[in-house]
Each structure stands twice: as C-alpha cells, then as structure tokens.
Design an enzyme around this catalytic site. Structure first.
Site, PDB file in Angstrom:
ATOM      1  N   GLY A  16      65.070 -90.392  -6.799  1.00 52.85           N
ATOM      2  CA  GLY A  16      65.415 -89.704  -7.955  1.00 52.85           C
ATOM      3  C   GLY A  16      63.970 -89.019  -8.335  1.00 52.85           C
ATOM      4  O   GLY A  16      63.894 -87.921  -8.548  1.00 52.85           O
ATOM      5  N   VAL A  76      71.431 -93.504  -8.837  1.00 51.73           N
ATOM      6  CA  VAL A  76      71.301 -95.025  -9.044  1.00 51.73           C
ATOM      7  C   VAL A  76      72.185 -95.646  -8.064  1.00 51.73           C
ATOM      8  O   VAL A  76      73.032 -95.255  -7.136  1.00 51.73           O
ATOM      9  CB  VAL A  76      72.009 -95.314 -10.562  1.00 51.73           C
ATOM     10  CG1 VAL A  76      71.250 -94.948 -11.630  1.00 51.73           C
ATOM     11  CG2 VAL A  76      73.308 -95.047 -10.624  1.00 51.73           C
ATOM     12  N   ALA A  78      74.595 -97.693  -5.790  1.00 48.32           N
ATOM     13  CA  ALA A  78      76.318 -97.167  -5.769  1.00 48.32           C
ATOM     14  C   ALA A  78      77.106 -98.449  -6.235  1.00 48.32           C
ATOM     15  O   ALA A  78      76.785 -99.364  -6.223  1.00 48.32           O
ATOM     16  CB  ALA A  78      76.716 -97.114  -4.452  1.00 48.32           C
ATOM     17  N   ASN A 104      74.857 -92.800  -2.620  1.00 47.82           N
ATOM     18  CA  ASN A 104      75.852 -93.076  -1.800  1.00 47.82           C
ATOM     19  C   ASN A 104      76.906 -93.690  -1.961  1.00 47.82           C
ATOM     20  O   ASN A 104      77.329 -94.707  -1.499  1.00 47.82           O
ATOM     21  CB  ASN A 104      74.872 -94.039  -0.690  1.00 47.82           C
ATOM     22  CG  ASN A 104      74.661 -93.336   0.687  1.00 47.82           C
ATOM     23  OD1 ASN A 104      75.082 -92.215   0.930  1.00 47.82           O
ATOM     24  ND2 ASN A 104      73.373 -93.805   1.319  1.00 47.82           N
ATOM     25  N   SER A 130      70.969 -86.205   1.808  1.00 51.56           N
ATOM     26  CA  SER A 130      70.430 -86.973   2.782  1.00 51.56           C
ATOM     27  C   SER A 130      68.933 -86.437   3.212  1.00 51.56           C
ATOM     28  O   SER A 130      68.747 -85.533   2.994  1.00 51.56           O
ATOM     29  CB  SER A 130      71.079 -86.749   4.301  1.00 51.56           C
ATOM     30  OG  SER A 130      70.623 -87.380   5.424  1.00 51.56           O
ATOM     31  N   LYS A 185      79.328 -86.612   3.786  1.00 55.42           N
ATOM     32  CA  LYS A 185      78.038 -87.421   3.714  1.00 55.42           C
ATOM     33  C   LYS A 185      78.203 -88.932   4.719  1.00 55.42           C
ATOM     34  O   LYS A 185      77.461 -89.326   5.395  1.00 55.42           O
ATOM     35  CB  LYS A 185      77.346 -87.816   2.560  1.00 55.42           C
ATOM     36  CG  LYS A 185      76.206 -88.978   2.479  1.00 55.42           C
ATOM     37  CD  LYS A 185      75.047 -88.375   3.251  1.00 55.42           C
ATOM     38  CE  LYS A 185      73.931 -89.013   3.065  1.00 55.42           C
ATOM     39  NZ  LYS A 185      73.418 -90.522   2.897  1.00 55.42           N
ATOM     40  N   HIS A 188      78.303 -88.119   8.298  1.00 55.34           N
ATOM     41  CA  HIS A 188      76.922 -87.725   8.707  1.00 55.34           C
ATOM     42  C   HIS A 188      76.361 -89.202   9.019  1.00 55.34           C
ATOM     43  O   HIS A 188      75.899 -89.382  10.247  1.00 55.34           O
ATOM     44  CB  HIS A 188      76.130 -87.131   7.545  1.00 55.34           C
ATOM     45  CG  HIS A 188      74.583 -87.310   7.748  1.00 55.34           C
ATOM     46  ND1 HIS A 188      74.209 -88.478   7.303  1.00 55.34           N
ATOM     47  CD2 HIS A 188      73.904 -86.327   7.861  1.00 55.34           C
ATOM     48  CE1 HIS A 188      72.770 -88.383   7.432  1.00 55.34           C
ATOM     49  NE2 HIS A 188      72.431 -86.957   7.977  1.00 55.34           N
ATOM     50  N   ASN A 189      76.288 -90.242   8.103  1.00 55.12           N
ATOM     51  CA  ASN A 189      75.935 -91.294   8.272  1.00 55.12           C
ATOM     52  C   ASN A 189      76.420 -92.035   9.631  1.00 55.12           C
ATOM     53  O   ASN A 189      75.636 -92.748  10.327  1.00 55.12           O
ATOM     54  CB  ASN A 189      76.043 -92.181   7.136  1.00 55.12           C
ATOM     55  CG  ASN A 189      75.146 -91.871   6.008  1.00 55.12           C
ATOM     56  OD1 ASN A 189      74.746 -90.851   5.905  1.00 55.12           O
ATOM     57  ND2 ASN A 189      74.548 -92.967   5.066  1.00 55.12           N
ATOM     58  N   GLU A 192      75.056 -90.535  12.479  1.00 54.68           N
ATOM     59  CA  GLU A 192      73.763 -90.927  12.580  1.00 54.68           C
ATOM     60  C   GLU A 192      73.410 -92.401  13.328  1.00 54.68           C
ATOM     61  O   GLU A 192      72.886 -92.554  14.329  1.00 54.68           O
ATOM     62  CB  GLU A 192      72.987 -91.110  11.152  1.00 54.68           C
ATOM     63  CG  GLU A 192      71.592 -91.940  10.876  1.00 54.68           C
ATOM     64  CD  GLU A 192      71.299 -91.835   9.466  1.00 54.68           C
ATOM     65  OE1 GLU A 192      71.635 -91.110   8.851  1.00 54.68           O
ATOM     66  OE2 GLU A 192      70.874 -93.129   9.072  1.00 54.68           O
ATOM     67  N   LYS A 262      73.838-100.585   6.409  1.00 53.95           N
ATOM     68  CA  LYS A 262      74.298-100.997   4.747  1.00 53.95           C
ATOM     69  C   LYS A 262      75.667-100.563   4.534  1.00 53.95           C
ATOM     70  O   LYS A 262      76.094-100.583   3.448  1.00 53.95           O
ATOM     71  CB  LYS A 262      73.470 -99.787   3.955  1.00 53.95           C
ATOM     72  CG  LYS A 262      71.864-100.311   3.566  1.00 53.95           C
ATOM     73  CD  LYS A 262      71.304 -99.459   2.579  1.00 53.95           C
ATOM     74  CE  LYS A 262      70.010 -99.722   2.320  1.00 53.95           C
ATOM     75  NZ  LYS A 262      69.212 -98.810   1.388  1.00 53.95           N
ATOM     76  N   ARG A 289      75.455-102.779  16.530  1.00 53.08           N
ATOM     77  CA  ARG A 289      74.613-103.572  15.546  1.00 53.08           C
ATOM     78  C   ARG A 289      75.217-105.185  15.211  1.00 53.08           C
ATOM     79  O   ARG A 289      74.369-106.051  14.927  1.00 53.08           O
ATOM     80  CB  ARG A 289      74.800-102.809  14.024  1.00 53.08           C
ATOM     81  CG  ARG A 289      74.043-101.420  14.282  1.00 53.08           C
ATOM     82  CD  ARG A 289      73.795-100.918  12.945  1.00 53.08           C
ATOM     83  NE  ARG A 289      73.204 -99.354  13.090  1.00 53.08           N
ATOM     84  CZ  ARG A 289      72.674 -98.736  11.899  1.00 53.08           C
ATOM     85  NH1 ARG A 289      72.519 -99.294  11.067  1.00 53.08           N
ATOM     86  NH2 ARG A 289      72.247 -97.513  12.586  1.00 53.08           N
TER      87      ARG A 289
END
Ligand code: 2AM
Length: 484
Positions: A16, A76, A78, A104, A130, A185, A188-189, A192, A262, A289
């Site tokens: 922010g 803020v 999510a 997010n 992002s 988005k 996108h993650n 990634e 996350k 992971r």
C-alpha cells in the site's frame, strides 16, 4: 495541494505504502487510511512528508476527501478483512462510486463481491498487482477486472502507475468482468511456481549430476539471461548463486530445503482440476514444494532407500546447452497450459479475455516478466483464436527444436536418480498433446468392463455409445441407462 484526492487507499502495509508513493509521484493526490490509525500519521509525516497525501483517520473522513466518482482502493489482507472493509465503506459512497481490491483475493470471492457491490448501486474492481515492493513503487503489473463501467474512471491512474515495456505501453489493461483480473493474477502466480521449479531442477542437475560450483552456475545463468531465457527469475537466480555469506561461502547452500507457499499455486491447480485442464507443470511444481516440506521424512528415507548414485560421463557443455533447451521447452508448455486454463475459465465464467493483452501485462513489472512474453503476445495478436500456444508456428518450431536436448536432460536425470518432476511432466504433456491416439481406448474398455460406463467406437459416429458384456456374466444394461 488539491482539496480533494483523486483516489483513496486503505492499508498502509508494504504494498500500500509503495503504491500510493508511486501514484503520488505521477501527480495524483491520494487520501490514505489504515486500520491501525497511528500508521496514517506516521506515513504522512514520514515517507509521505511534503507530498500530496491526505491522511484520513476514519473511513468516513477518507470517503469525504475524494473527488467523485469516489475511488476507494483496499490493499489489505485477503479474506475476511476485505469483506469487512466493503461493509464499512458502502455507507459512505454514492451511486457510481468505485471500490477496488488490490490484494491477492481468490477469484470466486471477487465474483461474489462484484455482484454484491453492484447490487448496492456501486462499482467494483478486483485487480491483481504483481511486482512486490519494488514493483509497487516503480511500476507493477496490474490486472484489473470487475464492473466494466468502472474501468474508464480508473484507467488513467492505473496505467500511469503500471510498469511500461520498451515502447512505452503500460503493463495494465482491462482483463474482464467480475473475478477475471484476480483469476489472471492467480494464473500468473501459478506460472511463477512453474518457472521457479524448472529453474530449481536445472540447478539440482548442475550441482549433483555435473558437480558444478555455485560460481560456475552463476556464470551459466548469466549467459542464459542474455538468451531466450532472459527473465527476472533467471536474473535473480544468477544473483543468488553469486551471493556469498559472511564466511565467503555461497549463502544458497546454507538455506533449509523446505519450500513455503501462500496458496495461489494451489488455487491454480485446483481450478485446473475443476475445469478439467491438464495443468501438469504447475501441478507438479506445487507438489514439489509439498514434498520439499516433508524434510524429516525425506531425511529418514534417504538413510534407508537406495537409488543410483549420480554419475555423469557425457559432454558437460552439451548437457548445459541441453538444460537451456529443457527449460525453454518446458516453459513453452507451462504457458501453453496456463493459457488453456484461462481459455476454459473464460468459457466457464463468461469472460471475454484478451490473451495478447494478458501477455503484455505480464511482460513487465511482475515476477514472471521475460522477453518470451513478447512472443506470446505476437502469437495471440496474429491469431486471437489460437487454441493452444503449441499450435502457433513460432512456438511449434521452437519446442520441436528444444525437445532434442530436453529429452536428453530428462533421460539422464531419470537414470541418475535426480528428480525433475516439472521438466518430465511437461515433456509427457508435449508427447501426449501431439499424439493422435492415446491409450484411453483401453481405459474406456476398463470403465465399461467394471462399471458399464459405455464407450464410443472409431468406426461409428461420435455420440453413439456402446456397452459390451465383457464377461458374459453381467447384464447388458449400461450404467447411464439405469438408476439405483
Ligand atoms: P493493520 O496495519 O492495522 O494491521 C496488510 O496486513 C494490511 O491489512 C494492513 O494495512 C493491515 O492493517 C490490514 N489488515 C490485516 N488484517 C486485518 C483485519 N483483520 N482487518 C482489517 N485490516 C487488516
């Protein structure tokens, strides 16, 4: 200073703060508020001192300080905090005002919130942002979706703060209705996760199979970053491999090998399962992971379960070149799969997605930024109805050329006992995708055998279903024709 602010922001955490500093630097006046109100004055008198900020100490004050149509952006945590703030903001807004969620958020929440906020006569935007802290300050990639009528009111400010590619085009455009921005988005993650995993697999092969030092690998990544793999993630890997701890040893080797997450990669995988899209590379990256997180169990297993000892006797320089091709080939697959997921989601949720525009939004500012995305944009600009990236002539040629080295990498890794789940699953997808015939004929026979699920025949028109009494014992009733 202007009397009224162009936009208001709730949530003065890292993202922010940096985003409002970016907005202010582009000539906008920003009103700011934070749940812990102390942070407002701290910011306005600290990093924001002498700049065009209006510190608000309540939501009411924040909304009262905005030009109409009012634009209130939340950055803020999510989840529930977003719903809570929406409830607090609504009473202070009027018809046509806009609530923006830049966090997010999971896209189904954004779909729900868009409907809810619109039902109150207001407009809603859920936007992916992002690029981390630095991106927020200097130019993030922004992926807005929500109420289409809200876009003209925020377009100028969003595109002003977003990253720009070389020709000056902003990495921000309207994605689509309700949850489309947050969906893109999320993908996108997921991508990634995939890009990071294939890089990690290359690192493990170089280290354990080729016996390379961190410095040698640093040099390889440096060279790769000037070639087809040129990207932010290759660049930071180069720097990480060259980074020394206080004792002069590479820091990366001292870091515990358990990955955190996350949840956005998991969401992407779950969405692919829901929509029936083979998103294998990203799926394997999430699972890799998870396996890494089972450290204690792996340590125990490593003491009792044997496999081949890694030993490489081939041409090392050739293998490094093969690795580059493996990464390039797998990357093409990952994007082909990610785009397929977006295409299916667009059908399912009624979005009209601009695929070339999405590549442009990812081209700069964000974590997956790379030169490669310019070629994806070109592919979709040439053919907006492209069904799969692998069918684009440029990518078809590139992946065909990359497969030679990529296959050698996978074969060598497997025979040396080094896990390369993302590189191999991508290659299997490639081989499956280019197969006219897969063994699903046998699978259909099995389903019909034990469950009378019926099958279609190659020698009969599609849509005609057959059931065979395989054993001579059961009845002739197909499962679709009886109800228990
Ligand atoms: P805070 O400074 O008062 O903690 C990122 O964490 C941002 O989300 C911060 O601005 C933080 O406010 C806010 N935030 C975190 N949890 C929240 C909650 N449960 N309700 C409202 N805001 C929250």
């Amino acid at each position: 200073m202007k009397k009224l602010a162009d936009i208001g922001l709730i949530g003065l955490a890292v993202m922010g703060e940096n985003l409002v500093l970016n907005m202010e630097s582009k000539g906008y006046t920003v009103a700011v508020f934070n749940r812990t109100v102390d942070k407002v004055d701290k910011f306005v008198n600290g990093r924001g001192a002498g700049k065009n900020f209006i510190g608000a100490h309540s939501i009411e004050e924040l909304c009262a300080s905005l030009e109409k149509p009012r634009k209130v952006m939340m950055l803020v945590k999510a989840g529930k905090p977003v719903d809570d703030f929406i409830e607090l903001i609504i009473p202070h807004l009027e018809k046509g005002d806009i609530i923006i969620d830049g966090g997010n958020s999971h896209f189904p929440d954004t779909i729900r919130r868009t409907k809810y906020v619109e039902s109150k006569g207001l407009l809603y935007i859920g936007t992916g942002v992002s690029g981390g802290e630095e991106g927020a300050l200097k130019g993030p990639s922004m992926m807005p979706g929500g109420s289409p009528a809200a876009w003209p009111a925020v377009k100028e400010i969003f595109q002003a703060v977003a990253a720009k590619v070389e020709d000056g085009e902003p990495c921000c455009d309207w994605v689509g209705e309700d949850g489309a921005g947050h969906f893109v988005k999320m993908v996108h993650n997921g991508i990634e996760y995939g890009d990071m995993q294939i890089i990690c697999e290359a690192y493990q092969l170089m280290k354990e199979m080729l016996g390379m030092s961190a410095d040698e690998m640093h040099e390889v990544f440096k060279a790769w970053n000037n070639d087809v793999l040129d990207s932010y993630l290759i660049e930071i890997t180069r720097d990480i491999l060259g980074f020394k701890d206080e004792d002069g040893e590479p820091l990366v080797e001292k870091i515990l090998d358990t990955a955190g997450q996350k949840g956005t990669g998991k969401w992407t995988g779950v969405s692919a399962l829901d929509l029936g899209i083979p998103l294998t590379l990203i799926g394997e990256s999430v699972f890799a992971r998870c396996l890494s997180a089972q450290k204690d169990l792996r340590v125990e297993a490593s003491k009792v379960i044997n496999g081949p000892a890694a030993q490489f006797e081939g041409d090392k320089a050739q293998m490094i070149d093969d690795l580059k091709n493996a990464l390039f080939g797998a990357k093409i697959i990952s994007y082909a799969q990610g785009y397929n997921l977006m295409m299916e989601a667009a059908k399912e949720y009624g979005w009209n997605l601009n695929y070339g525009g999405i590549a442009l939004m990812w081209r700069g500012g964000c974590i997956i930024r790379s030169v490669f995305l310019a070629d994806i944009k070109t592919a979709f600009d040439k053919n907006p109805d492209l069904a799969n990236l692998l069918l684009d002539p440029y990518f078809k040629e590139k992946v065909e050329a990359a497969q030679v080295g990529w296959r050698r990498v996978c074969a060598t890794a497997l025979s040396n006992g080094i896990p390369v789940p993302a590189l191999t699953s991508a290659l299997c997808y490639f081989d499956g995708f280019r197969s006219e015939r897969l063994p699903a004929n046998l699978l259909q026979a099995q389903r019909d055998y034990f469950g009378a699920h019926t099958y279609e025949r190659l020698d009969k028109p599609r849509g005609q279903f057959f059931h065979t009494n395989w054993t001579g014992r059961g009845g002739d009733t197909a499962s679709s024709t009886y109800e228990v």
